[in-house]
Scaffold this motif. Structure first.
Motif, PDB file in Angstrom:
ATOM      1  N   ARG A  45     -67.655  20.210   0.591  1.00 57.01           N
ATOM      2  CA  ARG A  45     -66.915  21.491   0.515  1.00 57.01           C
ATOM      3  C   ARG A  45     -67.601  22.563   1.365  1.00 57.01           C
ATOM      4  NH1 ARG A  45     -62.734  21.840  -2.940  1.00 57.01           N
ATOM      5  NH2 ARG A  45     -62.719  20.622  -4.889  1.00 57.01           N
ATOM      6  N   ARG A  46     -68.915  22.592   1.360  1.00 56.52           N
ATOM      7  CA  ARG A  46     -69.660  23.586   2.130  1.00 56.52           C
ATOM      8  C   ARG A  46     -69.378  23.453   3.622  1.00 56.52           C
ATOM      9  NH1 ARG A  46     -74.770  21.860   1.006  1.00 56.52           N
ATOM     10  NH2 ARG A  46     -74.391  22.594  -1.107  1.00 56.52           N
ATOM     11  N   LEU A  47     -69.045  22.247   4.057  1.00 51.06           N
ATOM     12  CA  LEU A  47     -68.823  21.978   5.468  1.00 51.06           C
ATOM     13  C   LEU A  47     -67.349  21.750   5.782  1.00 51.06           C
ATOM     14  CD1 LEU A  47     -71.902  19.625   6.014  1.00 51.06           C
ATOM     15  CD2 LEU A  47     -71.706  22.067   6.521  1.00 51.06           C
ATOM     16  N   ILE A  60     -69.564  10.159   7.070  1.00 49.73           N
ATOM     17  CA  ILE A  60     -70.422   9.889   5.917  1.00 49.73           C
ATOM     18  C   ILE A  60     -71.184   8.598   6.200  1.00 49.73           C
ATOM     19  CG2 ILE A  60     -70.560   9.597   3.425  1.00 49.73           C
ATOM     20  CD1 ILE A  60     -69.206  12.186   4.129  1.00 49.73           C
ATOM     21  N   VAL A  61     -72.505   8.628   6.025  1.00 41.67           N
ATOM     22  CA  VAL A  61     -73.329   7.429   6.163  1.00 41.67           C
ATOM     23  C   VAL A  61     -73.838   7.058   4.772  1.00 41.67           C
ATOM     24  CG1 VAL A  61     -75.307   6.359   7.289  1.00 41.67           C
ATOM     25  CG2 VAL A  61     -74.041   8.177   8.455  1.00 41.67           C
ATOM     26  N   CYS A  62     -73.570   5.826   4.350  1.00 44.44           N
ATOM     27  CA  CYS A  62     -73.950   5.426   2.991  1.00 44.44           C
ATOM     28  C   CYS A  62     -74.274   3.936   2.952  1.00 44.44           C
ATOM     29  CB  CYS A  62     -72.843   5.756   1.998  1.00 44.44           C
ATOM     30  SG  CYS A  62     -71.348   4.759   2.187  1.00 44.44           S
ATOM     31  N   ALA A  63     -74.876   3.517   1.847  1.00 41.83           N
ATOM     32  CA  ALA A  63     -75.132   2.098   1.605  1.00 41.83           C
ATOM     33  C   ALA A  63     -73.859   1.423   1.115  1.00 41.83           C
ATOM     34  CB  ALA A  63     -76.241   1.940   0.570  1.00 41.83           C
ATOM     35  N   GLU A  67     -70.444   2.760  -1.422  1.00 42.32           N
ATOM     36  CA  GLU A  67     -69.215   3.111  -0.706  1.00 42.32           C
ATOM     37  C   GLU A  67     -68.082   3.488  -1.658  1.00 42.32           C
ATOM     38  OE1 GLU A  67     -66.016   1.252   2.526  1.00 42.32           O
ATOM     39  OE2 GLU A  67     -67.771   0.067   1.898  1.00 42.32           O
ATOM     40  N   ASP A  68     -67.914   2.729  -2.736  1.00 37.06           N
ATOM     41  CA  ASP A  68     -66.841   3.038  -3.689  1.00 37.06           C
ATOM     42  C   ASP A  68     -67.066   4.408  -4.335  1.00 37.06           C
ATOM     43  OD1 ASP A  68     -65.611   0.659  -3.109  1.00 37.06           O
ATOM     44  OD2 ASP A  68     -66.367  -0.396  -4.883  1.00 37.06           O
ATOM     45  N   LEU A  69     -68.324   4.742  -4.652  1.00 32.52           N
ATOM     46  CA  LEU A  69     -68.617   6.059  -5.216  1.00 32.52           C
ATOM     47  C   LEU A  69     -68.263   7.163  -4.221  1.00 32.52           C
ATOM     48  CD1 LEU A  69     -72.084   5.535  -6.957  1.00 32.52           C
ATOM     49  CD2 LEU A  69     -69.979   6.269  -8.078  1.00 32.52           C
ATOM     50  N   VAL A  70     -68.618   6.975  -2.962  1.00 30.44           N
ATOM     51  CA  VAL A  70     -68.299   7.959  -1.932  1.00 30.44           C
ATOM     52  C   VAL A  70     -66.794   8.170  -1.850  1.00 30.44           C
ATOM     53  CG1 VAL A  70     -68.279   8.377   0.564  1.00 30.44           C
ATOM     54  CG2 VAL A  70     -70.377   7.603  -0.554  1.00 30.44           C
ATOM     55  N   ARG A  71     -66.061   7.094  -1.754  1.00 32.71           N
ATOM     56  CA  ARG A  71     -64.605   7.206  -1.599  1.00 32.71           C
ATOM     57  C   ARG A  71     -63.969   7.877  -2.810  1.00 32.71           C
ATOM     58  NH1 ARG A  71     -62.625   4.681   2.781  1.00 32.71           N
ATOM     59  NH2 ARG A  71     -63.957   3.156   3.842  1.00 32.71           N
ATOM     60  N   ALA A  72     -64.414   7.498  -4.013  1.00 29.83           N
ATOM     61  CA  ALA A  72     -63.843   8.074  -5.232  1.00 29.83           C
ATOM     62  C   ALA A  72     -64.126   9.571  -5.320  1.00 29.83           C
ATOM     63  CB  ALA A  72     -64.382   7.348  -6.458  1.00 29.83           C
ATOM     64  N   LEU A  74     -64.808  11.685  -2.847  1.00 33.76           N
ATOM     65  CA  LEU A  74     -64.075  12.435  -1.821  1.00 33.76           C
ATOM     66  C   LEU A  74     -62.594  12.540  -2.182  1.00 33.76           C
ATOM     67  CD1 LEU A  74     -65.628  11.320   1.587  1.00 33.76           C
ATOM     68  CD2 LEU A  74     -66.290  13.159   0.043  1.00 33.76           C
ATOM     69  N   ARG A  75     -62.025  11.471  -2.721  1.00 33.53           N
ATOM     70  CA  ARG A  75     -60.615  11.535  -3.168  1.00 33.53           C
ATOM     71  C   ARG A  75     -60.437  12.607  -4.228  1.00 33.53           C
ATOM     72  NH1 ARG A  75     -60.691   5.825  -3.019  1.00 33.53           N
ATOM     73  NH2 ARG A  75     -61.054   5.772  -5.271  1.00 33.53           N
ATOM     74  N   ALA A  76     -61.424  12.747  -5.100  1.00 35.73           N
ATOM     75  CA  ALA A  76     -61.312  13.708  -6.203  1.00 35.73           C
ATOM     76  C   ALA A  76     -61.230  15.146  -5.706  1.00 35.73           C
ATOM     77  CB  ALA A  76     -62.496  13.545  -7.152  1.00 35.73           C
ATOM     78  N   ILE A  77     -61.747  15.417  -4.508  1.00 35.52           N
ATOM     79  CA  ILE A  77     -61.661  16.784  -3.965  1.00 35.52           C
ATOM     80  C   ILE A  77     -60.720  16.848  -2.763  1.00 35.52           C
ATOM     81  CG2 ILE A  77     -63.939  17.451  -4.813  1.00 35.52           C
ATOM     82  CD1 ILE A  77     -65.049  17.012  -2.009  1.00 35.52           C
ATOM     83  N   GLY A  78     -59.961  15.775  -2.543  1.00 34.93           N
ATOM     84  CA  GLY A  78     -58.920  15.798  -1.516  1.00 34.93           C
ATOM     85  C   GLY A  78     -59.423  15.815  -0.094  1.00 34.93           C
ATOM     86  N   VAL A  79     -60.538  15.134   0.186  1.00 33.36           N
ATOM     87  CA  VAL A  79     -61.111  15.126   1.533  1.00 33.36           C
ATOM     88  C   VAL A  79     -61.030  13.720   2.123  1.00 33.36           C
ATOM     89  CG1 VAL A  79     -63.232  15.386   2.874  1.00 33.36           C
ATOM     90  CG2 VAL A  79     -62.659  17.066   1.112  1.00 33.36           C
ATOM     91  N   ARG A  80     -60.539  13.649   3.352  1.00 31.35           N
ATOM     92  CA  ARG A  80     -60.514  12.384   4.079  1.00 31.35           C
ATOM     93  C   ARG A  80     -61.542  12.456   5.213  1.00 31.35           C
ATOM     94  NH1 ARG A  80     -56.609   8.425   4.756  1.00 31.35           N
ATOM     95  NH2 ARG A  80     -55.096   9.707   3.642  1.00 31.35           N
ATOM     96  N   PRO A  81     -62.580  11.629   5.181  1.00 35.73           N
ATOM     97  CA  PRO A  81     -63.608  11.694   6.220  1.00 35.73           C
ATOM     98  C   PRO A  81     -63.103  11.138   7.549  1.00 35.73           C
ATOM     99  CG  PRO A  81     -64.026   9.827   4.776  1.00 35.73           C
ATOM    100  CD  PRO A  81     -62.857  10.586   4.173  1.00 35.73           C
ATOM    101  N   ALA A  82     -63.733  11.572   8.633  1.00 37.18           N
ATOM    102  CA  ALA A  82     -63.402  11.011   9.941  1.00 37.18           C
ATOM    103  C   ALA A  82     -63.840   9.563  10.025  1.00 37.18           C
ATOM    104  CB  ALA A  82     -64.068  11.832  11.042  1.00 37.18           C
ATOM    105  N   MET A  83     -64.957   9.252   9.382  1.00 35.60           N
ATOM    106  CA  MET A  83     -65.484   7.890   9.413  1.00 35.60           C
ATOM    107  C   MET A  83     -66.473   7.710   8.281  1.00 35.60           C
ATOM    108  SD  MET A  83     -67.490   5.971  12.572  1.00 35.60           S
ATOM    109  CE  MET A  83     -66.067   6.137  13.675  1.00 35.60           C
ATOM    110  N   ILE A  84     -66.504   6.505   7.716  1.00 37.31           N
ATOM    111  CA  ILE A  84     -67.556   6.114   6.785  1.00 37.31           C
ATOM    112  C   ILE A  84     -68.357   5.010   7.454  1.00 37.31           C
ATOM    113  CG2 ILE A  84     -68.099   5.040   4.577  1.00 37.31           C
ATOM    114  CD1 ILE A  84     -65.786   6.461   3.336  1.00 37.31           C
TER     115      ILE A  84
END
Length: 380
Positions: A45-47, A60-63, A67-72, A74-84
Motif C-alpha cells: 500500500r505504501r508503494l 514481489i520476490v519470495c520463496a 507464494e500462496d501467502l503472498v498471493r492471498a 495481495l488479493r485481500a487488498i486488491g493488488v495485482r503485482p507486475a511479476m512474482i
C-alpha cells in the motif's frame, strides 16, 4: 520531471529473531505486527501509485513455500503485482536483488528501481513517498540509500556517513559500515554525522547491475543462470537453481561501492527485525508497555507482552522484558538481548530435529533392523 519508480519487494527470510511468532512456515512479513494489516500488505500500500508518486505495479520476490501467502494477502487488498519471482533456494538479498533487476529490465528498463524489504514499518507513508520521488530525480547513476537518524547504538543496522551535497536533496556517502560493534556504533553516533541504513535502495537497473557485476561477480553470474533457466507462466517466474552462499546486498555490494548517495528520511522508520524493534515501533501505555492479546502488566514498565493465543499472560514487577506466548512456543527475555533470539531459535529447531531423530531411532521398525538411531547434530 516525473520519474516512474518500479518497486521490488523482497519477501524472503524466516524472521527468526521474532520467534516464536515468526516461523519458517509463516515469517514476519505475513503477520500484522504494526497495525491491522500485515507488514507485506502495508509495504505494498505504501508503494501504490498516485498522481504525485508514479509507482508502477510491484515485483514481489519470495520463496516457493510462501507464494500462496503472498498471493492471498495481495488479493485481500486488491493488488495485482507486475511479476512474482519465486526463488529456488534462499540466496540472501544480494541474489534476490540481482534476479529482480533482471525482471525490472524486462518490465520497465527506463524506470528507477526501489528495492524494499517487506518487513519494515514506516509511520509517515506520504513523507516516505515524497522522499523517494525527490531521490529519483537526483540519483543519476548512483545508488541511493535512505537514512534514519540513529536513536541508540544498534548493532543490527548498517551506518552511513554523510558527505558533500548532491542534487535532489542527496548527499554523497563518505563511508558505509555494516553492523558495527556496539563500541563503534556508540562512537559514530557521538560524531553526529552518521545515519542508520533503512535497507531501501533506489537506482536505475543499469546502476544496480553494474555495481553487482563489479563487486559481486559470482552473484551476478548465478543470477544470470537462475533467470535464463527460469520457468515462466504469465507473470510468474520460477527461478532455476543456482547454488551458492547466501549473501546480503549490504555485505556483497554496498560496503564496497563508491557510487552511493544518501537521502535523510525522518518518516518514523523501523526495521521490525526483533522484539525490541517491535516494542520501539509500537504504541505504548504511560509506563512504556506494549500489550497484545490477553495480556496484563502490574507495576511493570518498558515491557512488551504479546499473547498470540492461549491462556492469559500476566507480568508482575518487571522492567524492560519481553514475554511472548504463541501455540508454537513461549519466550521470556530482557529486551536488551533481542538480537540473540535468532541464534537461539535456530539451536532450538536443531534440538527438536535431533529429538525427533532419536525417537525414530528408538522405535522398533517392522521389516527393518532396530538400528535407526543417529547421533545428534553438533551445535558447536
Amino acid at each position: 520531471m516525473d520519474h516512474s519508480v518500479l518497486p521490488v519487494i523482497l519477501c524472503g527470510g524466516s524472521g527468526s529473531r521474532l520467534w516464536p511468532l515468526s516461523t519458517a512456515e509463516r515469517p514476519k512479513p505475513f503477520h500484522p505486527l504494526a497495525g491491522d494489516e500485515t507488514l507485506l500488505q502495508a509495504t505494498v500500500r505504501r508503494l501504490a501509485p498516485s498522481p504525485a508518486a508514479p509507482f508502477l505495479a510491484p515485483i514481489i520476490v519470495c520463496a516457493a513455500a510462501h507464494e500462496d501467502l503472498v498471493r492471498a494477502q495481495l488479493r485481500a487488498i486488491g493488488v495485482r503485482p507486475a511479476m512474482i519471482v519465486v526463488e529456488a533456494e534462499p540466496g540472501g538479498t544480494a541474489m534476490a536483488t540481482a534476479c529482480a533487476i533482471q525482471a525490472a529490465t524486462d518490465i520497465a528498463p527506463d524506470a528507477m528501481v526501489l528495492i524494499a524489504p517487506a518487513d519494515h514499518h514506516i509511520r509517515d507513508s506520504q513523507g516516505f513517498r515524497t522522499a523517494v520521488m525527490a531521490a529519483a530525480g537526483g540519483a543519476g547513476d548512483d545508488l541511493v540509500l535512505f537514512s534514519a537518524r540513529p536513536e541508540s547504538p544498534e548493532t543490527g543496522y548498517g551506518y552511513m556517513r554523510q558527505g558533500r551535497s548532491l542534487s535532489g536533496g542527496l548527499h554523497h556517502i563518505e563511508r558505509f559500515i555494516e553492523k558495527p560493534a556496539r563500541e563503534t556504533a556508540t562512537a559514530m553516533i557521538a560524531e553526529g554525522e552518521w545515519g542508520w541504513n533503512m535497507g531501501l535502495f533506489l537506482g536505475r537497473a543499469s546502476a544496480f547491475q553494474g555495481q553487482i557485476v563489479r563487486h559481486a561477480p559470482t552473484v551476478a553470474a548465478r543470477a544470470e543462470a537462475a533467470w535464463t533457466g527460469a520457468e515462466r507462466r504469465g507473470s510468474r517466474v520460477a527461478l532455476a537453481a543456482a547454488p551458492g552462499p547466501s549473501l546480503s546486498l549490504d555485505r556483497a555490494v554496498i560496503e564496497h561501492s563508491d557510487r552511493l548517495a544518501m537521502r535523510t528520511c525522518d518518516v518514523g522508520w523501523r526495521d521490525v527485525g526483533c522484539w525490541n524493534a517491535l516494542w520501539s515501533a509500537s504504541g505504548r501505555d504511560p509506563a512504556d508497555n506494549h500489550l497484545q492479546g490477553s495480556a496484563t502488566v502490574v507495576e511493570s514498565s518498558g515491557c512488551l507482552v504479546w499473547n498470540g493465543g492461549g491462556p492469559p499472560v500476566a507480568v508482575l514487577g518487571m522492567t524492560d522484558v519481553v514475554v511472548v506466548s504463541t501455540p508454537g512456543g513461549v519466550l521470556v527475555m530482557p529486551r536488551s538481548r533481542a538480537q540473540e533470539v535468532g541464534a537461539m531459535s535456530t539451536a532450538l529447531a536443531v534440538r527438536v530435529f535431533n529429538s525427533a531423530v532419536d525417537e525414530l531411532g528408538s522405535a522398533p521398525q517392522q521389516g527393518a533392523p532396530n538400528d535407526l538411531h543417529r547421533p545428534p547434530l553438533d551445535l558447536r
